[in-house]
Design an enzyme around this catalytic site. Structure first.
Site, mmCIF file in Angstrom:
data_model
loop_
_atom_site.group_PDB
_atom_site.id
_atom_site.type_symbol
_atom_site.label_atom_id
_atom_site.label_comp_id
_atom_site.label_asym_id
_atom_site.label_seq_id
_atom_site.Cartn_x
_atom_site.Cartn_y
_atom_site.Cartn_z
ATOM 1 N N SER A 189 -55.141 -26.174 29.806
ATOM 2 C CA SER A 189 -55.938 -25.790 28.746
ATOM 3 C C SER A 189 -57.631 -25.910 29.132
ATOM 4 C CB SER A 189 -55.522 -25.903 27.305
ATOM 5 O OG SER A 189 -56.049 -24.666 26.490
ATOM 6 N N ASP A 239 -48.807 -15.893 28.308
ATOM 7 C CA ASP A 239 -50.513 -16.635 28.769
ATOM 8 C C ASP A 239 -51.497 -15.949 28.747
ATOM 9 O OD1 ASP A 239 -52.050 -18.588 28.111
ATOM 10 O OD2 ASP A 239 -51.464 -20.331 29.611
ATOM 11 N N HIS A 260 -48.714 -20.602 26.086
ATOM 12 C CA HIS A 260 -49.913 -21.577 26.315
ATOM 13 C C HIS A 260 -49.090 -22.979 25.030
ATOM 14 C CE1 HIS A 260 -53.688 -22.486 27.358
ATOM 15 N NE2 HIS A 260 -54.214 -23.045 26.711
#
Length: 331
Positions: free
Chosen positions: A180, A273, A303
């Site tokens: 991320s 995501d 995610h």
């Protein structure tokens, strides 16, 4: 495959208007976990004060990951940084000298997360790859605006290459990785390493955020009712950046002038995501520059799924795939 360019550049408002026709194709385990989370009625991170959000994220990861795997070596130490010592932790499957090393950068939108929230993953990568893994507590926003955290990451990489032998590490076999926001930092660190003449074996990226201006279909489809929402991403950006400041390639590595000569990449993505198209775009940009890329996309998960191994079997699959990619890169 990368998303079709014309499709990606569609007006985001048109995409949002179309979004209600979509339903996320979640796995049964993923859907059950999300249903349980909704029943708790806990406020989202972006509705909390920063310190409370950090504690909630840390507790959430701890509740959703499997018990940590045992490794033979765990060392806490400090790395000299641009604003003082950077807290670091090393996990290794043995005390043997000369192990290759992965510098791992935790996720959390540059605002939350830390060594503790990536420890389970780092231990598994160390156990399954045979390499050492080092994670750091880089500086977080809003106390330290971007690129303060990135400066810490690059300083840590430079230290590992220069002085990692003092920890018994092989300074010729070094990789960088992250998930991320940490994937963003890893991608930018890899570009900075190339420019500094540092040869990396691999950049290992889980669902990185590599741009902020292209309204992708995945952003429209998956940023409405899932935890990584438009509101949360706005909260991260509000905290991370100085208002009105122009972002550059360090925050948007997709927009770097050139990607030629950067380290080979392994990119792991989640189908459901908001950032999945970002991952495909970055893979395409790297391939256009002649950079070897291996891309894996796990269907039916969201995610941050790599931190949900207690409930989502795809998390342990992703841990193993990343470890195997790292082992191959160091071999």
């Amino acid at each position: 495959m990368t998303p079709d360019t014309d499709r990606v550049l569609l007006d985001l408002n048109d995409l949002k208007a179309a979004a209600p026709m979509f339903t996320a194709p979640l796995t049964p385990q993923m859907r059950a976990l999300l249903d349980n989370l909704r029943r708790t009625a806990l406020p989202p991170l972006h509705a909390m004060p920063v310190e409370q959000a950090r504690a909630a994220y840390r507790a959430g990861v701890g509740a959703m990951e499997l018990p940590h795997g045992a490794v033979e070596r765990v060392d806490d130490f400090g790395i000299p940084g641009p604003a003082g010592p950077i807290r670091a932790r090393l996990w290794a499957p043995s005390h043997h000298p000369g192990l290759p090393v992965l510098l791992y950068l935790h996720g959390g939108g540059f605002v939350v997360g830390g060594i503790d929230t990536c420890e389970g993953l780092c231990r598994q990568i160390a156990l399954q790859s045979g390499a050492a893994v080092v994670a750091i507590d880089y500086r977080l926003a809003p106390e330290h605006k971007f690129p303060a955290g990135l400066d810490d990451c690059f300083a840590a990489l430079q230290w590992l290459v220069r002085d990692g032998a003092t920890m018994g590490l092989d300074t010729k076999r070094v990789a960088v990785g992250g998930d991320s926001g940490g994937g963003t930092l890893a991608a930018s660190t890899a570009l900075m390493a190339r420019d500094a003449g540092i040869r990396l074996a691999l950049q290992l990226l889980f669902y990185p955020s590599v741009q902020t201006s292209i309204g992708t279909p995945s952003l429209a489809r998956y940023a409405q009712d899932l935890p990584l929402s438009t509101e949360l991403m706005r909260w991260f950006n509000h905290n991370a950046h100085i208002k009105g400041e122009q972002l550059d390639w360090r925050r948007e590595p997709l927009k770097a002038t050139s990607h030629a000569g950067v380290a080979p990449a392994w990119i792991g993505l989640a189908q459901c995501d908001a950032l999945v198209d970002d991952g495909h775009l970055y893979a395409g940009k790297l391939r256009e520059a002649g950079v070897p890329v291996e891309l894996r996309e796990w269907p039916g998960v969201i995610h941050d799924f790599i931190n949900m191994s207690r409930f989502v079997p795809q998390a342990t699959e992703a841990h193993a795939a990343a470890a195997q990619a790292l082992h191959r890169a160091f071999a």
